[in-house]
Design an enzyme around this catalytic site. Structure first.
Site, mmCIF file in Angstrom:
data_model
loop_
_atom_site.group_PDB
_atom_site.id
_atom_site.type_symbol
_atom_site.label_atom_id
_atom_site.label_comp_id
_atom_site.label_asym_id
_atom_site.label_seq_id
_atom_site.Cartn_x
_atom_site.Cartn_y
_atom_site.Cartn_z
ATOM 1 N N GLY A 161 0.917 -1.151 -0.104
ATOM 2 C CA GLY A 161 -0.045 -0.162 -0.070
ATOM 3 C C GLY A 161 0.739 1.105 0.017
ATOM 4 O O GLY A 161 1.833 1.311 0.457
ATOM 5 N N GLN B 174 2.768 9.858 1.246
ATOM 6 C CA GLN B 174 4.133 9.243 1.546
ATOM 7 C C GLN B 174 5.110 9.695 0.168
ATOM 8 O O GLN B 174 6.534 9.559 0.307
ATOM 9 C CB GLN B 174 4.140 7.772 1.294
ATOM 10 C CG GLN B 174 3.593 7.211 2.663
ATOM 11 C CD GLN B 174 3.278 5.742 2.795
ATOM 12 O OE1 GLN B 174 2.201 5.265 2.050
ATOM 13 N NE2 GLN B 174 4.243 5.119 3.144
ATOM 14 N N HIS C 163 -4.777 1.833 7.275
ATOM 15 C CA HIS C 163 -3.481 2.463 7.400
ATOM 16 C C HIS C 163 -3.261 3.709 6.396
ATOM 17 O O HIS C 163 -2.616 4.679 6.800
ATOM 18 C CB HIS C 163 -2.301 1.289 7.477
ATOM 19 C CG HIS C 163 -0.991 1.311 7.096
ATOM 20 N ND1 HIS C 163 -0.063 1.071 8.153
ATOM 21 C CD2 HIS C 163 -0.093 2.484 6.584
ATOM 22 C CE1 HIS C 163 1.114 1.528 7.888
ATOM 23 N NE2 HIS C 163 1.174 2.260 6.760
ATOM 24 N N GLU C 164 -3.559 3.364 5.195
ATOM 25 C CA GLU C 164 -3.351 4.340 4.105
ATOM 26 C C GLU C 164 -4.282 5.580 4.015
ATOM 27 O O GLU C 164 -3.744 6.686 3.917
ATOM 28 C CB GLU C 164 -3.304 3.710 2.532
ATOM 29 C CG GLU C 164 -2.556 2.472 2.246
ATOM 30 C CD GLU C 164 -1.206 2.594 2.696
ATOM 31 O OE1 GLU C 164 -0.847 3.645 2.671
ATOM 32 O OE2 GLU C 164 -0.353 1.526 3.178
ATOM 33 N N HIS D 198 -2.561 7.860 6.528
ATOM 34 C CA HIS D 198 -1.605 8.616 6.001
ATOM 35 C C HIS D 198 -2.111 9.948 5.321
ATOM 36 O O HIS D 198 -1.475 10.970 5.442
ATOM 37 C CB HIS D 198 -0.883 8.092 4.803
ATOM 38 C CG HIS D 198 0.253 7.012 5.472
ATOM 39 N ND1 HIS D 198 1.467 7.267 6.031
ATOM 40 C CD2 HIS D 198 0.513 5.519 5.034
ATOM 41 C CE1 HIS D 198 2.036 6.323 6.119
ATOM 42 N NE2 HIS D 198 1.781 5.355 5.972
ATOM 43 N N CYS E 238 5.548 -0.265 7.386
ATOM 44 C CA CYS E 238 5.222 1.055 6.458
ATOM 45 C C CYS E 238 6.330 1.334 5.843
ATOM 46 O O CYS E 238 7.498 1.315 6.418
ATOM 47 C CB CYS E 238 4.783 2.243 7.367
ATOM 48 S SG CYS E 238 4.338 3.682 6.650
ATOM 49 N N LEU E 239 6.182 1.534 4.216
ATOM 50 C CA LEU E 239 7.358 2.106 3.534
ATOM 51 C C LEU E 239 8.030 3.349 4.192
ATOM 52 O O LEU E 239 9.056 3.480 3.851
ATOM 53 C CB LEU E 239 6.723 2.161 2.116
ATOM 54 C CG LEU E 239 6.493 0.919 1.321
ATOM 55 C CD1 LEU E 239 5.934 0.962 0.070
ATOM 56 C CD2 LEU E 239 7.549 -0.176 1.422
#
Ligand code: NI
Length: 167
Positions: free
Chosen positions: A46, A51, A133-134, A137, A91-92
């Site tokens: 994701g 991000q 989660h996204e 962000h 998370c990236l």
């Protein structure tokens, strides 16, 4: 298409609240394609526009093993939440850090697709976690903010040290 640079926690830009997409045009579609390419290359399941330092409400998600189930959600909104489930997340933007977060087990989501059409969908399990989660962000929230203050401090100093070593 091109790979985009992913911001790393504790970059303050990750706390920007994204604004809604007003029109799905060629620029939005190109950003969506670049975000998908960036997510697959990372690799991750994701990625939110936040991000990659683009503060509009768009996320890409693909939890499939074969990486052939790409979902692009524009202006996603969670309409209903049901149950609770705890799952380990990463998370990236927080490389190398994994920890348990409790979220809704099932969600019903409304979003726009890349043709600008509004649709609704149900999600549970990993997909529900990933979408929540996204969307966090887009609201300027990183998953480590669900953890204890102590853990957050440790993660912040670990990542700052990593960033310094990479310079
Ligand atoms: Ni993330």
């Amino acid at each position: 298409m091109s790979l985009l640079k992913i911001l790393h926690y504790p970059d303050p830009r990750l706390h920007t609240v994204a604004r809604p997409v007003t029109a799905v045009d060629a620029e939005i579609r190109r950003l969506a394609a670049d975000m998908a390419e960036t997510m697959y290359a990372a690799p991750g399941i994701g990625l939110a526009a936040t991000q990659v330092d683009r503060h509009i409400r768009m996320i890409v998600v693909d939890i499939s093993e074969d990486k052939n189930a790409l979902l692009t959600l524009i202006n996603p909104r969670i309409l209903t939440r049901e149950g609770e489930a705890e799952r380990e997340e990463g998370c990236l933007s927080v490389p190398g850090i994994y920890d348990k977060v409790t979220r809704a087990e099932r969600i019903h989501v409304e979003a726009m697709d890349l043709d600008g059409h509004t649709f609704e969908m149900d999600a549970d399990g990993l997909l529900a976690v990933c979408i929540q989660h996204e969307i966090d962000h887009l609201d300027g929230k990183v998953f480590v903010e669900y953890l204890s203050r102590l853990k957050q401090t440790r993660i912040r100093s670990k990542l700052l040290k990593q960033a310094k070593e990479a310079m």
